[in-house]
Each structure stands twice: as C-alpha cells, then as structure tokens.
Design a protein around this motif. Sequence first.
Motif, PDB file in Angstrom:
ATOM      1  N   ASP A 111      -9.893 -21.495 -10.655  1.00  0.00           N
ATOM      2  CA  ASP A 111     -10.105 -22.858 -11.147  1.00  0.00           C
ATOM      3  C   ASP A 111      -8.825 -23.339 -11.811  1.00  0.00           C
ATOM      4  O   ASP A 111      -8.247 -22.645 -12.647  1.00  0.00           O
ATOM      5  N   VAL A 112      -8.376 -24.521 -11.404  1.00  0.00           N
ATOM      6  CA  VAL A 112      -7.146 -25.092 -11.953  1.00  0.00           C
ATOM      7  C   VAL A 112      -7.452 -26.478 -12.484  1.00  0.00           C
ATOM      8  O   VAL A 112      -7.947 -27.335 -11.757  1.00  0.00           O
ATOM      9  N   ASN A 113      -7.173 -26.668 -13.740  1.00  0.00           N
ATOM     10  CA  ASN A 113      -7.332 -27.991 -14.354  1.00  0.00           C
ATOM     11  C   ASN A 113      -5.964 -28.637 -14.452  1.00  0.00           C
ATOM     12  O   ASN A 113      -5.072 -28.131 -15.138  1.00  0.00           O
ATOM     13  N   ILE A 114      -5.819 -29.755 -13.760  1.00  0.00           N
ATOM     14  CA  ILE A 114      -4.556 -30.488 -13.771  1.00  0.00           C
ATOM     15  C   ILE A 114      -4.761 -31.757 -14.586  1.00  0.00           C
ATOM     16  O   ILE A 114      -5.704 -32.512 -14.339  1.00  0.00           O
ATOM     17  N   ASP A 115      -3.880 -31.970 -15.546  1.00  0.00           N
ATOM     18  CA  ASP A 115      -4.053 -33.136 -16.411  1.00  0.00           C
ATOM     19  C   ASP A 115      -3.547 -34.410 -15.729  1.00  0.00           C
ATOM     20  O   ASP A 115      -3.066 -34.373 -14.596  1.00  0.00           O
ATOM     21  N   GLU A 116      -3.654 -35.535 -16.439  1.00  0.00           N
ATOM     22  CA  GLU A 116      -3.297 -36.836 -15.855  1.00  0.00           C
ATOM     23  C   GLU A 116      -1.808 -36.942 -15.518  1.00  0.00           C
ATOM     24  O   GLU A 116      -1.395 -37.808 -14.750  1.00  0.00           O
ATOM     25  N   ASN A 117      -0.992 -36.049 -16.058  1.00  0.00           N
ATOM     26  CA  ASN A 117       0.442 -36.044 -15.769  1.00  0.00           C
ATOM     27  C   ASN A 117       0.813 -35.058 -14.657  1.00  0.00           C
ATOM     28  O   ASN A 117       1.988 -34.906 -14.334  1.00  0.00           O
ATOM     29  N   GLY A 118      -0.192 -34.374 -14.099  1.00  0.00           N
ATOM     30  CA  GLY A 118       0.058 -33.434 -13.018  1.00  0.00           C
ATOM     31  C   GLY A 118       0.424 -32.035 -13.480  1.00  0.00           C
ATOM     32  O   GLY A 118       0.906 -31.233 -12.683  1.00  0.00           O
ATOM     33  N   TYR A 119       0.188 -31.725 -14.756  1.00  0.00           N
ATOM     34  CA  TYR A 119       0.509 -30.405 -15.287  1.00  0.00           C
ATOM     35  C   TYR A 119      -0.743 -29.546 -15.396  1.00  0.00           C
ATOM     36  O   TYR A 119      -1.850 -30.053 -15.555  1.00  0.00           O
ATOM     37  N   PHE A 120      -0.528 -28.232 -15.343  1.00  0.00           N
ATOM     38  CA  PHE A 120      -1.626 -27.289 -15.515  1.00  0.00           C
ATOM     39  C   PHE A 120      -1.186 -26.210 -16.501  1.00  0.00           C
ATOM     40  O   PHE A 120       0.009 -26.032 -16.752  1.00  0.00           O
ATOM     41  N   ASP A 121      -2.151 -25.490 -17.055  1.00  0.00           N
ATOM     42  CA  ASP A 121      -1.859 -24.416 -18.004  1.00  0.00           C
ATOM     43  C   ASP A 121      -1.684 -23.114 -17.231  1.00  0.00           C
ATOM     44  O   ASP A 121      -2.651 -22.569 -16.695  1.00  0.00           O
ATOM     45  N   PRO A 122      -0.446 -22.576 -17.138  1.00  0.00           N
ATOM     46  CA  PRO A 122      -0.220 -21.353 -16.377  1.00  0.00           C
ATOM     47  C   PRO A 122      -0.930 -20.131 -16.954  1.00  0.00           C
ATOM     48  O   PRO A 122      -1.169 -19.165 -16.240  1.00  0.00           O
ATOM     49  N   LYS A 123      -1.309 -20.187 -18.225  1.00  0.00           N
ATOM     50  CA  LYS A 123      -2.062 -19.064 -18.806  1.00  0.00           C
ATOM     51  C   LYS A 123      -3.494 -19.051 -18.274  1.00  0.00           C
ATOM     52  O   LYS A 123      -4.080 -17.996 -18.087  1.00  0.00           O
ATOM     53  N   LYS A 124      -4.056 -20.228 -18.052  1.00  0.00           N
ATOM     54  CA  LYS A 124      -5.429 -20.312 -17.533  1.00  0.00           C
ATOM     55  C   LYS A 124      -5.476 -20.173 -16.015  1.00  0.00           C
ATOM     56  O   LYS A 124      -6.506 -19.813 -15.455  1.00  0.00           O
ATOM     57  N   SER A 125      -4.366 -20.472 -15.348  1.00  0.00           N
ATOM     58  CA  SER A 125      -4.295 -20.398 -13.881  1.00  0.00           C
ATOM     59  C   SER A 125      -3.010 -19.671 -13.486  1.00  0.00           C
ATOM     60  O   SER A 125      -2.074 -20.270 -12.957  1.00  0.00           O
ATOM     61  N   PRO A 126      -2.942 -18.356 -13.722  1.00  0.00           N
ATOM     62  CA  PRO A 126      -1.690 -17.622 -13.540  1.00  0.00           C
ATOM     63  C   PRO A 126      -1.184 -17.536 -12.100  1.00  0.00           C
ATOM     64  O   PRO A 126       0.014 -17.382 -11.881  1.00  0.00           O
ATOM     65  N   ASP A 127      -2.063 -17.649 -11.124  1.00  0.00           N
ATOM     66  CA  ASP A 127      -1.639 -17.487  -9.738  1.00  0.00           C
ATOM     67  C   ASP A 127      -1.392 -18.808  -9.017  1.00  0.00           C
ATOM     68  O   ASP A 127      -0.929 -18.826  -7.877  1.00  0.00           O
ATOM     69  N   PHE A 128      -1.698 -19.916  -9.671  1.00  0.00           N
ATOM     70  CA  PHE A 128      -1.637 -21.211  -9.005  1.00  0.00           C
ATOM     71  C   PHE A 128      -0.232 -21.565  -8.520  1.00  0.00           C
ATOM     72  O   PHE A 128      -0.042 -21.983  -7.387  1.00  0.00           O
ATOM     73  N   HIS A 129       0.772 -21.385  -9.355  1.00  0.00           N
ATOM     74  CA  HIS A 129       2.144 -21.752  -8.980  1.00  0.00           C
ATOM     75  C   HIS A 129       2.594 -20.981  -7.739  1.00  0.00           C
ATOM     76  O   HIS A 129       3.099 -21.564  -6.786  1.00  0.00           O
ATOM     77  N   ASP A 130       2.396 -19.648  -7.743  1.00  0.00           N
ATOM     78  CA  ASP A 130       2.820 -18.843  -6.580  1.00  0.00           C
ATOM     79  C   ASP A 130       2.066 -19.259  -5.323  1.00  0.00           C
ATOM     80  O   ASP A 130       2.630 -19.306  -4.236  1.00  0.00           O
ATOM     81  N   TRP A 131       0.786 -19.591  -5.471  1.00  0.00           N
ATOM     82  CA  TRP A 131      -0.014 -20.007  -4.319  1.00  0.00           C
ATOM     83  C   TRP A 131       0.533 -21.328  -3.751  1.00  0.00           C
ATOM     84  O   TRP A 131       0.670 -21.492  -2.554  1.00  0.00           O
ATOM     85  N   MET A 132       0.867 -22.255  -4.640  1.00  0.00           N
ATOM     86  CA  MET A 132       1.394 -23.541  -4.195  1.00  0.00           C
ATOM     87  C   MET A 132       2.753 -23.394  -3.529  1.00  0.00           C
ATOM     88  O   MET A 132       3.057 -24.072  -2.555  1.00  0.00           O
ATOM     89  N   VAL A 133       3.579 -22.484  -4.020  1.00  0.00           N
ATOM     90  CA  VAL A 133       4.934 -22.301  -3.481  1.00  0.00           C
ATOM     91  C   VAL A 133       4.905 -21.454  -2.213  1.00  0.00           C
ATOM     92  O   VAL A 133       5.574 -21.774  -1.233  1.00  0.00           O
ATOM     93  N   ASN A 134       4.130 -20.375  -2.214  1.00  0.00           N
ATOM     94  CA  ASN A 134       4.135 -19.426  -1.085  1.00  0.00           C
ATOM     95  C   ASN A 134       3.009 -19.628  -0.096  1.00  0.00           C
ATOM     96  O   ASN A 134       2.999 -19.015   0.954  1.00  0.00           O
ATOM     97  N   GLY A 135       2.024 -20.437  -0.450  1.00  0.00           N
ATOM     98  CA  GLY A 135       0.902 -20.697   0.463  1.00  0.00           C
ATOM     99  C   GLY A 135       0.002 -19.591   0.533  1.00  0.00           C
ATOM    100  O   GLY A 135      -0.466 -18.769   0.944  1.00  0.00           O
TER     101      GLY A 135
END
Length: 88
Positions: free
Chosen positions: A64-88
């Motif tokens: 679960d990834v919560n993205i705020d109105e500015n397009g940011y997310f908390d990497p502590k709550k969603s630790p794998d999201f960045h790698d998933w977005m970059v590496n698919g």
Amino acid sequence: MNRVLIGKVSQKGQVVIPIQIRKALGLKKGSKVSFELNNGEITIKKLPTALDWANLVKQIAVEDVNIDENGYFDPKKSPDFHDWMVNG
C-alpha cells in the motif's frame, strides 16, 4: 532436452506429442497448445492455464502506497515502492 523426437501425422491430421515432451511441459489431456508457422517451421507452445496465471499473480508483491497531493510518499511506510517504480 535438445534432441529431435519424431511424431507421426494420422489420417485425421493428429500428431502425438512424444511422452518426454509431454512430461517436460506438464501436458495432460485437455491441455491447450498454440501452433505458429514461420518460414516452413512450426513452433508449438503450451498455453498457460488459469492455475498457471493464478500462481503467477500470487508472486506479485503487494504494497500500500499513500501518495500525497504533491506526489510524495513515505519511503518508511512503502520501502519497496521506489525500486518497483524504477525497475518495474
């Protein structure tokens, strides 16, 4: 299995797939295969079953990834999201 196995075409146009190939691919009665003709060569592929797809979907990570109105997310709550977005 990189060896040539021989089948025979029946009067009805049916071909028996050699047992070694059926076992290797897990082909059973009712299994579906596709045929592709390309430059005089036929490729036969096992089509995935609903169970194959279900097992594949089970392997997909869920986070679960919560993205705020500015397009940011908390990497502590969603630790794998960045790698998933970059590496698919």
